[in-house]
Motif scaffolding. Structure first.
Motif, short mmCIF file in Angstrom:
data_model
loop_
_atom_site.label_atom_id
_atom_site.label_comp_id
_atom_site.label_asym_id
_atom_site.label_seq_id
_atom_site.Cartn_x
_atom_site.Cartn_y
_atom_site.Cartn_z
N UNK A 3 -2.74 -9.41 -1.45
CA UNK A 3 -3.36 -10.34 -2.02
C UNK A 3 -4.85 -9.93 -2.59
N UNK A 4 -4.72 -8.46 -2.80
CA UNK A 4 -6.15 -7.73 -3.41
C UNK A 4 -5.69 -7.66 -5.08
N UNK A 5 -7.12 -7.52 -5.36
CA UNK A 5 -7.17 -7.59 -6.96
C UNK A 5 -6.22 -6.37 -7.53
N UNK A 6 -5.91 -6.25 -8.82
CA UNK A 6 -5.18 -5.21 -9.31
C UNK A 6 -6.18 -3.85 -9.09
N UNK A 7 -5.59 -2.76 -8.75
CA UNK A 7 -6.26 -1.61 -8.59
C UNK A 7 -7.13 -1.28 -7.17
N UNK A 8 -6.99 -2.41 -6.46
CA UNK A 8 -7.61 -2.62 -5.17
C UNK A 8 -6.82 -2.16 -4.02
N UNK A 9 -6.99 -1.37 -2.92
CA UNK A 9 -5.92 -0.96 -1.97
C UNK A 9 -6.76 -1.00 -0.75
N UNK A 10 -6.02 -1.03 0.43
CA UNK A 10 -6.81 -1.04 1.83
C UNK A 10 -6.35 0.49 2.28
N UNK A 11 -7.59 1.33 2.66
CA UNK A 11 -7.47 2.55 2.95
C UNK A 11 -7.01 2.76 4.33
N UNK A 12 -6.36 3.78 4.54
CA UNK A 12 -5.69 4.28 6.07
C UNK A 12 -6.07 5.54 6.41
N UNK A 42 -16.99 -0.82 1.84
CA UNK A 42 -16.88 -1.81 3.08
C UNK A 42 -16.06 -2.96 2.81
N UNK A 43 -15.39 -3.37 3.51
CA UNK A 43 -14.33 -4.79 3.29
C UNK A 43 -14.07 -5.18 4.57
N UNK A 91 -10.84 1.44 -2.99
CA UNK A 91 -10.27 1.52 -1.75
C UNK A 91 -11.16 0.82 -0.62
N UNK A 92 -10.75 -0.28 0.03
CA UNK A 92 -11.58 -0.91 1.15
C UNK A 92 -11.33 -0.20 2.55
N UNK A 93 -12.58 0.02 2.99
CA UNK A 93 -12.61 0.76 4.16
C UNK A 93 -13.39 -0.04 5.26
N UNK A 94 -13.60 0.56 6.51
CA UNK A 94 -14.23 -0.37 7.49
C UNK A 94 -13.75 -1.42 7.69
#
Length: 228
Positions: free
Chosen positions: A212-221, A168-169, A197-200
């Motif tokens: 702008x996210x840290x390395x290895x972090x992504x926004x889910x889709x 969750x993010x 992966x950031x969700x919600x």
């Protein structure tokens, strides 16, 4: 399936999902259960639909979808749930699923850790040994924490080293019932997953924020697929 959101039917059609083996619920908020009746097509195909949830969530499902849980209902094409109460780790096929209770505002909801055996005959593992066996012989593939406002240290320790963390993010500003991007990033830094992966996420967090996210972090889709 994990949860049946309000657009579950649309998602199933888009992704050409023809079979569902079981459904696991995190909690009973509207955005996580209101596609429940769209399981009837899959339920009819297999005769019933295994449904896994905490006692509290199962109680809400039985109340909201009483028509389905009413065992005296003999209508052929109705959804026929097969309820299973989650009170610890359990198996679906070769996958070991460990509930991860986390706070979601004033509520406690379940996240889940999905693990697979490392060259072991899963049938030889007795149910009482599942939890300890997971730490020794199971590979942690996905930790799914879709709705949470904090992640306790014990949960971080349990999922540490998982291949993929889905967390969750909601947005960059703080929120009383969801993690912010900063909070989710802090949890991810402690879990040390291979990918996060950031969700919600909400409309306040555009896809462009990924830069702008840290390395290895992504926004889910929608439509994201992960292979292991």
């Amino acid at each position: 399936m994990v949860d049946t959101g309000t657009d579950f039917r649309t998602q199933a059609l888009r992704e050409n999902i023809r079979n569902v083996d079981a459904v696991i619920f995190t909690h009973s908020h509207t955005d996580h259960i209101m596609g429940f009746d769209d399981l009837r097509r899959f339920s009819h195909a297999r005769g019933s639909m295994p449904v896994y949830a905490s006692p509290e969530t199962m109680g809400d499902l039985e109340r909201v979808f009483r028509f389905a849980f009413n065992t005296s209902n003999a209508v052929r094409y109705y959804l026929k749930p097969e309820p299973h109460i989650i009170d610890g780790p359990f198996r679906l096929g070769e996958t070991l699923i460990t509930p991860l209770p986390v706070p979601h505002g004033d509520s406690i909801v379940n996240g889940y850790l999905f693990s697979r055996p490392r060259n072991i005959d899963l049938q030889s593992v007795r149910p009482a040994e599942l939890h300890s066996a997971e730490l020794v012989t199971f590979e942690k593939l996905v930790a799914y924490l879709s709705d949470c406002s904090a992640v306790p240290d014990a949960i971080v320790d349990l999922i540490a080293g998982v291949k993929v963390l889905v967390i969750d993010a909601l947005r960059e500003r703080p929120h009383p019932t969801h993690l912010s991007v900063e909070q989710a990033s802090e949890v991810a830094s402690r879990v040390k997953s291979e990918a996060t992966y950031f969700t919600h996420i909400c409309h306040d967090l555009p896809q462009a924020a990924e830069s702008r996210l840290p390395i290895g972090a992504h926004i889910a889709y929608d439509g994201l697929k992960l292979r292991f």
